[in-house]
Design a protein around this motif. Structure first.
Motif, PDB file in Angstrom:
ATOM      1  N   UNK A  52       0.845  -1.202   0.000  1.00 53.38           N
ATOM      2  CA  UNK A  52       0.000   0.000   0.000  1.00 53.38           C
ATOM      3  C   UNK A  52       0.879   1.250   0.000  1.00 53.38           C
ATOM      4  N   UNK A  53       0.335   2.344  -0.552  1.00 55.11           N
ATOM      5  CA  UNK A  53       1.056   3.617  -0.560  1.00 55.11           C
ATOM      6  C   UNK A  53       0.180   4.737  -1.060  1.00 55.11           C
ATOM      7  N   UNK A  54       0.622   5.947  -0.852  1.00 57.78           N
ATOM      8  CA  UNK A  54      -0.137   7.106  -1.335  1.00 57.78           C
ATOM      9  C   UNK A  54       0.018   7.276  -2.841  1.00 57.78           C
ATOM     10  N   UNK A  55       1.073   6.689  -3.410  1.00 58.15           N
ATOM     11  CA  UNK A  55       1.261   6.685  -4.865  1.00 58.15           C
ATOM     12  C   UNK A  55       1.422   5.237  -5.308  1.00 58.15           C
ATOM     13  N   UNK A  56       1.267   5.016  -6.593  1.00 56.97           N
ATOM     14  CA  UNK A  56       1.423   3.648  -7.095  1.00 56.97           C
ATOM     15  C   UNK A  56       2.849   3.154  -6.895  1.00 56.97           C
ATOM     16  N   UNK A  57       3.841   4.037  -7.061  1.00 57.15           N
ATOM     17  CA  UNK A  57       5.229   3.632  -6.848  1.00 57.15           C
ATOM     18  C   UNK A  57       5.466   3.193  -5.410  1.00 57.15           C
ATOM     19  N   UNK A  91      -4.281  -1.168  -7.868  1.00 56.68           N
ATOM     20  CA  UNK A  91      -5.648  -0.647  -7.781  1.00 56.68           C
ATOM     21  C   UNK A  91      -5.647   0.726  -7.115  1.00 56.68           C
ATOM     22  N   UNK A  92      -6.555   1.575  -7.587  1.00 58.11           N
ATOM     23  CA  UNK A  92      -6.744   2.882  -6.967  1.00 58.11           C
ATOM     24  C   UNK A  92      -7.662   2.750  -5.755  1.00 58.11           C
ATOM     25  N   UNK A  93      -7.388   3.539  -4.749  1.00 54.79           N
ATOM     26  CA  UNK A  93      -8.207   3.529  -3.537  1.00 54.79           C
ATOM     27  C   UNK A  93      -8.884   4.891  -3.383  1.00 54.79           C
ATOM     28  N   UNK A  94     -10.214   4.874  -3.186  1.00 53.42           N
ATOM     29  CA  UNK A  94     -10.993   6.096  -2.992  1.00 53.42           C
ATOM     30  C   UNK A  94     -11.666   6.055  -1.619  1.00 53.42           C
ATOM     31  N   UNK A 108     -15.264  10.223 -11.555  1.00 50.09           N
ATOM     32  CA  UNK A 108     -14.152  11.142 -11.676  1.00 50.09           C
ATOM     33  C   UNK A 108     -13.341  11.120 -10.387  1.00 50.09           C
ATOM     34  N   UNK A 109     -12.050  11.335 -10.524  1.00 50.39           N
ATOM     35  CA  UNK A 109     -11.170  11.317  -9.355  1.00 50.39           C
ATOM     36  C   UNK A 109     -11.171  12.674  -8.669  1.00 50.39           C
ATOM     37  N   UNK A 110     -12.366  13.154  -8.350  1.00 46.69           N
ATOM     38  CA  UNK A 110     -12.506  14.433  -7.659  1.00 46.69           C
ATOM     39  C   UNK A 110     -13.546  14.280  -6.561  1.00 46.69           C
ATOM     40  N   UNK A 116      -7.118   8.434  -2.911  1.00 43.16           N
ATOM     41  CA  UNK A 116      -6.385   8.700  -1.662  1.00 43.16           C
ATOM     42  C   UNK A 116      -5.198   7.740  -1.485  1.00 43.16           C
ATOM     43  N   UNK A 117      -5.048   6.793  -2.363  1.00 47.21           N
ATOM     44  CA  UNK A 117      -3.925   5.870  -2.258  1.00 47.21           C
ATOM     45  C   UNK A 117      -3.997   4.773  -3.299  1.00 47.21           C
TER      46      UNK A 117
END
Length: 251
Positions: A52-57, A91-94, A108-110, A116-117
């Motif tokens: 897990x992380x705040x960015x994909x990297x 995967x994106x986390x919202x 939308x990512x807004x 958020x991660x």
């Protein structure tokens, strides 16, 4: 040790055979099967690694670091294991509020659906000759942070010689049964007209021996104690051979 299935004798009347246009010679047909149990010499252990992380990297780096620790630990049990990746995904986390939207609608990512991660997951598969240590490998993988570590199956790396033994045993039993049928019928057994290999039923792709372990965090320093030894002894792989032999009846 072997288990021989019941043999099914069949005397074929020449008149009936002649009506079908087949060979009209009198004959005896027997079917026989031999099952040879053998201890498996390979095991497949699989597990997932989560990051897990705040960015994909960041998520991927966390996943890779955890995977490397797990692989190093498993190598301490079976240095010659073949460790391969099967699948990987990010995967994106919202936020929670975004999850309340109707499934399938574009997002939308807004706002409440802002990202958020990220999470990163990879599926790993380990093939090892350390069959009796497979359970201990599952135990250690769980301690080091693997998700759902388990034994997928046991199998034989090579079973050609076992199949040959099965064919020989099945043919020997078929001859004994054909001789018994000939004596009971008052006829003389002739030579073999044909032999058919009905099927080879070797070890399947999956064995139902499964060991699971729950996710566990790696203990802090000092170094952790040895992994919990499971002492697993897998059941035998049963290789089954079936044959059909057609014998002539001497006049």
């Amino acid at each position: 040790m072997r288990r021989l299935a019941s043999v099914l004798p069949l005397l074929m009347p020449s008149a009936v055979i002649a009506q079908t246009g087949e060979d009209a010679r009198p004959r005896i047909i027997v079917s026989s099967a031999a099952t040879i149990p053998s201890p498996p010499d390979r095991a497949v252990v699989s597990f997932s690694v989560h990051g897990e992380g705040t960015t994909s990297d960041e998520a991927v780096r966390a996943m890779v670091a955890k995977r490397d620790v797990i692989e190093k630990g498993l190598a301490s049990i079976s240095a010659g294991s073949d460790i391969r990746a099967a699948q990987m995904g990010i995967a994106e986390v919202r936020g929670r509020e975004c999850n309340r939207n109707t499934y399938g609608n574009p997002r939308l990512s807004t706002g409440e659906c802002a990202i958020i991660g990220y999470t990163a997951d990879i599926q790993m598969e380990v093939r090892t000759a350390a069959v009796n240590e497979a359970g201990t490998m599952v135990s250690l993988a769980g301690r080091l942070g693997a998700t759902n570590p388990r034994i997928d199956r046991f199998f034989l790396a090579e079973d050609k010689e076992i199949r040959r033994r099965g064919v020989a045993q099945a043919l020997a039993e078929a001859k004994l049964q054909a001789e018994a049928i000939a004596r009971a019928s008052g006829v003389r057994l002739g030579g073999v007209l044909s032999v058919s290999n009905l099927n080879f039923n070797g070890p399947g792709p999956y064995d139902d021996i499964v060991v699971t372990a729950q996710h566990a965090s790696a203990p802090p320093p000092p170094p952790p104690p040895p992994p919990v030894a499971v002492g697993l002894k897998p059941r035998a792989i049963e290789t089954q051979v079936k044959v059909q032999v057609v014998y002539a009846i001497q006049p």
